[in-house]
Design a protein around this motif. Sequence first.
Motif, short mmCIF file in Angstrom:
data_model
loop_
_atom_site.label_atom_id
_atom_site.label_comp_id
_atom_site.label_asym_id
_atom_site.label_seq_id
_atom_site.Cartn_x
_atom_site.Cartn_y
_atom_site.Cartn_z
N SER A 251 38.62 -2.23 -26.89
CA SER A 251 39.66 -3.25 -26.91
C SER A 251 39.88 -3.74 -28.34
O SER A 251 38.96 -3.73 -29.17
CB SER A 251 39.26 -4.43 -26.01
N GLU A 252 41.10 -4.18 -28.60
CA GLU A 252 41.40 -4.75 -29.91
C GLU A 252 40.61 -6.04 -30.15
O GLU A 252 40.46 -6.48 -31.28
CB GLU A 252 42.90 -5.04 -30.03
N ARG A 253 40.08 -6.62 -29.06
CA ARG A 253 39.32 -7.86 -29.19
C ARG A 253 37.91 -7.62 -29.70
O ARG A 253 37.19 -8.58 -30.00
CB ARG A 253 39.28 -8.60 -27.84
N GLY A 254 37.50 -6.35 -29.77
CA GLY A 254 36.23 -5.99 -30.39
C GLY A 254 35.04 -6.74 -29.82
O GLY A 254 34.74 -6.67 -28.63
N HIS A 255 34.33 -7.48 -30.69
CA HIS A 255 33.11 -8.17 -30.29
C HIS A 255 33.40 -9.22 -29.23
O HIS A 255 32.56 -9.45 -28.34
CB HIS A 255 32.45 -8.81 -31.51
N HIS A 256 34.55 -9.88 -29.31
CA HIS A 256 34.89 -10.89 -28.30
C HIS A 256 35.01 -10.25 -26.91
O HIS A 256 34.65 -10.86 -25.90
CB HIS A 256 36.19 -11.60 -28.68
N TYR A 257 35.53 -9.01 -26.88
CA TYR A 257 35.64 -8.28 -25.62
C TYR A 257 34.26 -8.02 -25.03
O TYR A 257 34.03 -8.21 -23.83
CB TYR A 257 36.37 -6.97 -25.86
N ILE A 258 33.32 -7.62 -25.89
CA ILE A 258 31.95 -7.37 -25.45
C ILE A 258 31.33 -8.63 -24.87
O ILE A 258 30.68 -8.61 -23.82
CB ILE A 258 31.10 -6.83 -26.62
N GLU A 259 31.54 -9.76 -25.54
CA GLU A 259 30.98 -11.03 -25.06
C GLU A 259 31.61 -11.43 -23.73
O GLU A 259 30.94 -11.99 -22.85
CB GLU A 259 31.18 -12.12 -26.12
N GLU A 260 32.91 -11.16 -23.56
CA GLU A 260 33.58 -11.45 -22.28
C GLU A 260 32.92 -10.66 -21.15
O GLU A 260 32.67 -11.19 -20.06
CB GLU A 260 35.06 -11.08 -22.37
N LEU A 261 32.67 -9.37 -21.42
CA LEU A 261 32.06 -8.52 -20.40
C LEU A 261 30.65 -8.99 -20.06
O LEU A 261 30.27 -9.04 -18.87
CB LEU A 261 32.03 -7.07 -20.87
N ARG A 262 29.88 -9.34 -21.06
CA ARG A 262 28.52 -9.81 -20.80
C ARG A 262 28.53 -11.11 -20.01
O ARG A 262 27.69 -11.32 -19.13
CB ARG A 262 27.78 -9.98 -22.13
N HIS A 263 29.49 -11.97 -20.31
CA HIS A 263 29.61 -13.21 -19.56
C HIS A 263 29.97 -12.92 -18.10
O HIS A 263 29.38 -13.52 -17.18
CB HIS A 263 30.67 -14.11 -20.18
N MET A 264 30.90 -12.00 -17.88
CA MET A 264 31.29 -11.65 -16.51
C MET A 264 30.13 -11.05 -15.74
O MET A 264 29.92 -11.36 -14.56
CB MET A 264 32.46 -10.65 -16.54
N ILE A 265 29.36 -10.19 -16.41
CA ILE A 265 28.20 -9.58 -15.75
C ILE A 265 27.18 -10.63 -15.35
O ILE A 265 26.66 -10.64 -14.23
CB ILE A 265 27.56 -8.52 -16.67
N GLY A 266 26.90 -11.55 -16.28
CA GLY A 266 25.93 -12.59 -16.01
C GLY A 266 26.40 -13.59 -14.97
O GLY A 266 25.66 -13.92 -14.03
N TYR A 267 27.63 -14.08 -15.12
CA TYR A 267 28.16 -15.11 -14.22
C TYR A 267 28.26 -14.61 -12.78
O TYR A 267 28.02 -15.36 -11.84
CB TYR A 267 29.53 -15.56 -14.73
#
Length: 291
Positions: A251-267
């Motif tokens: 994604s063009e969001r780069g690191h922010h995209y990764i953090e979004e995914l990790r948050h979704m996985i955890g939440y």
Amino acid sequence: MGLTTSIVSCCLCPEPEKDEDTKPVVLNDVSELYLSLDDAALPPFSCIQDVRTKKQLFFGYTLDLVREHNQKINETREIVHALKEKLAQADDDLKTQDTAGVPQFELIFNQEEMNWLQSLAKLHRVSHAQLNEAFFSELLMSMDIIPPSMALAQAANESAWGTSRFAVEANNLFGQWCFSPGCGVVPQLRPEGATYEVKVFETPSESVGQYMLNINRNSSYEKVRNIRHSYRQQQEVIPGTSLVGGLENYSERGHHYIEELRHMIGYNNLSQWDNTSSQYPDISQLSIPNC
């Protein structure tokens, strides 16, 4: 399981067959990998107003597709391991033979096995000039499962829980692009001069399979494959929270995209589904209303 050993007269022992331990490796159809395994249409998730219910149904539906494709990948990996073992067992014998210039692997594998391995390697963009130990290691590193937690988080993120225009019109759950005119749906906010389209798939299952193939062979996701391989070497469950760290280029969001995914996985506690023995709650009683 224990083994019982009995001593009998040699005259009662049948003559052993020379190749009784050598069984032919049963090959599958390489062309079936990553294709649609389910012809069902995408459920109308946009009709569900209750967020909790929508999440339950979306994750349950997508998890089934992910696990079906992962099972197909694992079945193919077992065949590759069997052929790799065939190479290892034959190695010592062939070292003492005069191969007269014939490549060693041509003395080990029959033509059908060589064609199968070469087709699989071509699909995953792995060099198949020599079917040696390094070849098998690279192929197994490329062709592997995708942790369900990672796939579920990306599918939810990219498709807005199965309600986005691209999910509904193109069965595209992962925002995958294509570059031939007419191959997909043209994004409304596509930059001027850009030629990409969002690829149309016949079924959501095909979208899942092609997403996995993309991760498994695209040079942009080599880091994902390296992380996955490190867990394979340790014989540990492959965690999605770690593998998403290699998705900087998704994604063009780069690191922010990764953090979004990790948050979704955890939440959403998605990591529990990375263990293949974990069973998803029964959602058969949850129905999707008609719009």
